[in-house]
Enzyme design. Structure first.
Site, PDB file in Angstrom:
ATOM      1  N   TYR A  60      52.156  86.290 118.545  1.00 12.86           N
ATOM      2  CA  TYR A  60      52.403  87.487 117.753  1.00 12.86           C
ATOM      3  C   TYR A  60      53.407  88.414 118.442  1.00 12.86           C
ATOM      4  O   TYR A  60      53.263  89.634 118.384  1.00 12.86           O
ATOM      5  CB  TYR A  60      51.084  88.216 117.484  1.00 12.86           C
ATOM      6  CG  TYR A  60      50.294  87.651 116.315  1.00 12.86           C
ATOM      7  CD1 TYR A  60      50.931  87.246 115.140  1.00 12.86           C
ATOM      8  CD2 TYR A  60      48.910  87.546 116.373  1.00 12.86           C
ATOM      9  CE1 TYR A  60      50.209  86.737 114.064  1.00 12.86           C
ATOM     10  CE2 TYR A  60      48.179  87.042 115.289  1.00 12.86           C
ATOM     11  CZ  TYR A  60      48.836  86.643 114.140  1.00 12.86           C
ATOM     12  OH  TYR A  60      48.124  86.159 113.073  1.00 12.86           O
ATOM     13  N   PHE A  68      48.423  98.580 115.601  1.00 17.18           N
ATOM     14  CA  PHE A  68      47.245  97.814 115.176  1.00 17.18           C
ATOM     15  C   PHE A  68      47.036  96.540 115.991  1.00 17.18           C
ATOM     16  O   PHE A  68      46.048  95.844 115.809  1.00 17.18           O
ATOM     17  CB  PHE A  68      47.314  97.490 113.678  1.00 17.18           C
ATOM     18  CG  PHE A  68      48.521  96.667 113.266  1.00 17.18           C
ATOM     19  CD1 PHE A  68      49.645  97.281 112.736  1.00 17.18           C
ATOM     20  CD2 PHE A  68      48.519  95.281 113.421  1.00 17.18           C
ATOM     21  CE1 PHE A  68      50.758  96.522 112.352  1.00 17.18           C
ATOM     22  CE2 PHE A  68      49.617  94.517 113.047  1.00 17.18           C
ATOM     23  CZ  PHE A  68      50.751  95.141 112.518  1.00 17.18           C
ATOM     24  N   THR A 102      50.046  88.997 103.298  1.00 20.34           N
ATOM     25  CA  THR A 102      49.208  89.344 104.451  1.00 20.34           C
ATOM     26  C   THR A 102      47.895  90.008 104.052  1.00 20.34           C
ATOM     27  O   THR A 102      46.843  89.692 104.598  1.00 20.34           O
ATOM     28  CB  THR A 102      50.006  90.278 105.393  1.00 20.34           C
ATOM     29  OG1 THR A 102      51.279  89.675 105.626  1.00 20.34           O
ATOM     30  CG2 THR A 102      49.301  90.488 106.710  1.00 20.34           C
ATOM     31  N   ARG A 113      44.404  83.480 100.710  1.00 19.97           N
ATOM     32  CA  ARG A 113      43.978  84.861 100.988  1.00 19.97           C
ATOM     33  C   ARG A 113      43.439  85.544  99.741  1.00 19.97           C
ATOM     34  O   ARG A 113      42.488  86.327  99.806  1.00 19.97           O
ATOM     35  CB  ARG A 113      45.133  85.644 101.608  1.00 19.97           C
ATOM     36  CG  ARG A 113      45.385  85.233 103.069  1.00 19.97           C
ATOM     37  CD  ARG A 113      46.674  85.799 103.602  1.00 19.97           C
ATOM     38  NE  ARG A 113      46.852  85.573 105.031  1.00 19.97           N
ATOM     39  CZ  ARG A 113      48.012  85.737 105.669  1.00 19.97           C
ATOM     40  NH1 ARG A 113      49.093  86.133 104.993  1.00 19.97           N
ATOM     41  NH2 ARG A 113      48.102  85.514 106.967  1.00 19.97           N
ATOM     42  N   ASN A 123      42.102  88.167 107.309  1.00 26.11           N
ATOM     43  CA  ASN A 123      42.822  87.430 106.261  1.00 26.11           C
ATOM     44  C   ASN A 123      42.797  85.913 106.432  1.00 26.11           C
ATOM     45  O   ASN A 123      43.613  85.189 105.865  1.00 26.11           O
ATOM     46  CB  ASN A 123      44.238  87.982 106.079  1.00 26.11           C
ATOM     47  CG  ASN A 123      45.076  87.868 107.329  1.00 26.11           C
ATOM     48  OD1 ASN A 123      44.621  87.339 108.351  1.00 26.11           O
ATOM     49  ND2 ASN A 123      46.309  88.322 107.260  1.00 26.11           N
TER      50      ASN A 123
HETATM   51  N1  UDP Z   1      47.726  92.525 110.638  1.00 25.30           N
HETATM   52  C1  UDP Z   1      46.788  93.550 110.596  1.00 25.30           C
HETATM   53  N2  UDP Z   1      47.156  94.756 110.071  1.00 25.30           N
HETATM   54  C2  UDP Z   1      48.401  94.998 109.606  1.00 25.30           C
HETATM   55  C3  UDP Z   1      49.355  93.953 109.659  1.00 25.30           C
HETATM   56  C4  UDP Z   1      48.987  92.738 110.185  1.00 25.30           C
HETATM   57  O1  UDP Z   1      45.642  93.354 111.020  1.00 25.30           O
HETATM   58  O2  UDP Z   1      48.677  96.111 109.138  1.00 25.30           O
HETATM   59  C5  UDP Z   1      47.331  91.218 111.205  1.00 25.30           C
HETATM   60  C6  UDP Z   1      46.968  90.203 110.133  1.00 25.30           C
HETATM   61  O3  UDP Z   1      45.933  89.372 110.657  1.00 25.30           O
HETATM   62  C7  UDP Z   1      48.254  89.421 109.986  1.00 25.30           C
HETATM   63  C8  UDP Z   1      48.755  89.396 111.433  1.00 25.30           C
HETATM   64  O4  UDP Z   1      48.416  90.682 111.936  1.00 25.30           O
HETATM   65  O5  UDP Z   1      48.023  88.131 109.476  1.00 25.30           O
HETATM   66  C9  UDP Z   1      50.245  89.137 111.583  1.00 25.30           C
HETATM   67  O6  UDP Z   1      50.976  90.033 110.793  1.00 25.30           O
HETATM   68  P1  UDP Z   1      52.238  89.526 109.962  1.00 25.30           P
HETATM   69  O7  UDP Z   1      52.941  90.749 109.450  1.00 25.30           O
HETATM   70  O8  UDP Z   1      53.025  88.561 110.785  1.00 25.30           O
HETATM   71  O9  UDP Z   1      51.563  88.817 108.691  1.00 25.30           O
HETATM   72  P2  UDP Z   1      51.408  87.280 108.232  1.00 25.30           P
HETATM   73  O10 UDP Z   1      52.690  86.559 108.577  1.00 25.30           O
HETATM   74  O11 UDP Z   1      50.199  86.715 108.937  1.00 25.30           O
HETATM   75  O12 UDP Z   1      51.178  87.371 106.744  1.00 25.30           O
END
Ligand code: UDP
Length: 162
Positions: A60, A68, A102, A113, A123
């Site tokens: 990440y 967050f 997300t 999701r 998620n």
């Molecule tokens: N996440 C969260 N709060 C937020 C944004 C992201 O808890 O406001 C977490 C969530 O588990 C997400 C992960 O961080 O899947 C990675 O974020 P990303 O924006 O890369 O989303 P993804 O690619 O997983 O949809």
């Protein structure tokens, strides 16, 4: 230490899919795997593991500085995850569509999701967001000898040769 590697060059595409700790706890592993199998994608790697904080902050790296992130780290290290590598043409983009946005509250019914979550912080599943991202993530989570190049018997029935 974190190992990087890239898959041998093949014509097709790969993506990293993970069932997050909530998905494992909620016994959703089978249903999630089923969706990728059903679509016709090929599974080339799978394991259960406990993510370390180091691996997770590499994985990440784009959100590691966000306010967050400590919650994401707590969530993602709270229990085992299932990590998988799926193969198929356009699998990265197709998987993102199957997973949905997300925040489960914004995800359409029919997406993973949208069917199994309603909160951004729980998620259920991860899917790489680009082919470059997928190669990087696969290299973080898998050793080369954990990925199998195998011939699936339904290949001619899922892909039209040209
Ligand atoms: N996440 C969260 N709060 C937020 C944004 C992201 O808890 O406001 C977490 C969530 O588990 C997400 C992960 O961080 O899947 C990675 O974020 P990303 O924006 O890369 O989303 P993804 O690619 O997983 O949809």
């Amino acid at each position: 230490s974190i190992r990087r590697l890239s898959l041998p060059v093949r014509a097709t595409e790969h993506t990293l899919i993970a069932v997050k700790p909530d998905g494992v706890q909620r016994r959703l592993v089978g249903q999630i795997i089923h969706r990728f199998e059903q679509r016709g994608f090929k599974l080339v790697g799978l394991k259960m593991m406990q993510a370390s904080e180091d691996l997770l902050s590499e994985h990440y790296r784009e959100i590691v500085k966000k306010p967050f992130y400590p919650l994401v780290r707590a969530y993602m290290t709270a229990g085992p995850v299932i990590v998988m590598v799926w193969e198929g043409s356009n699998v990265v983009q197709s998987s993102r569509k199957m997973v949905g946005p997300t925040n489960g509250a914004e995800a359409q019914a029919g997406t993973i999701r949208g069917d199994f979550s309603f909160h951004v912080g729980r998620n259920v599943v991860h899917a790489s967001d680009s082919t470059e991202g997928a190669q990087r993530e696969i290299g973080l989570w898998f050793q080369e000898n954990e990925l199998l190049n195998w011939e699936s018997c339904d290949q001619d029935w899922t892909i039209e040769a040209n």
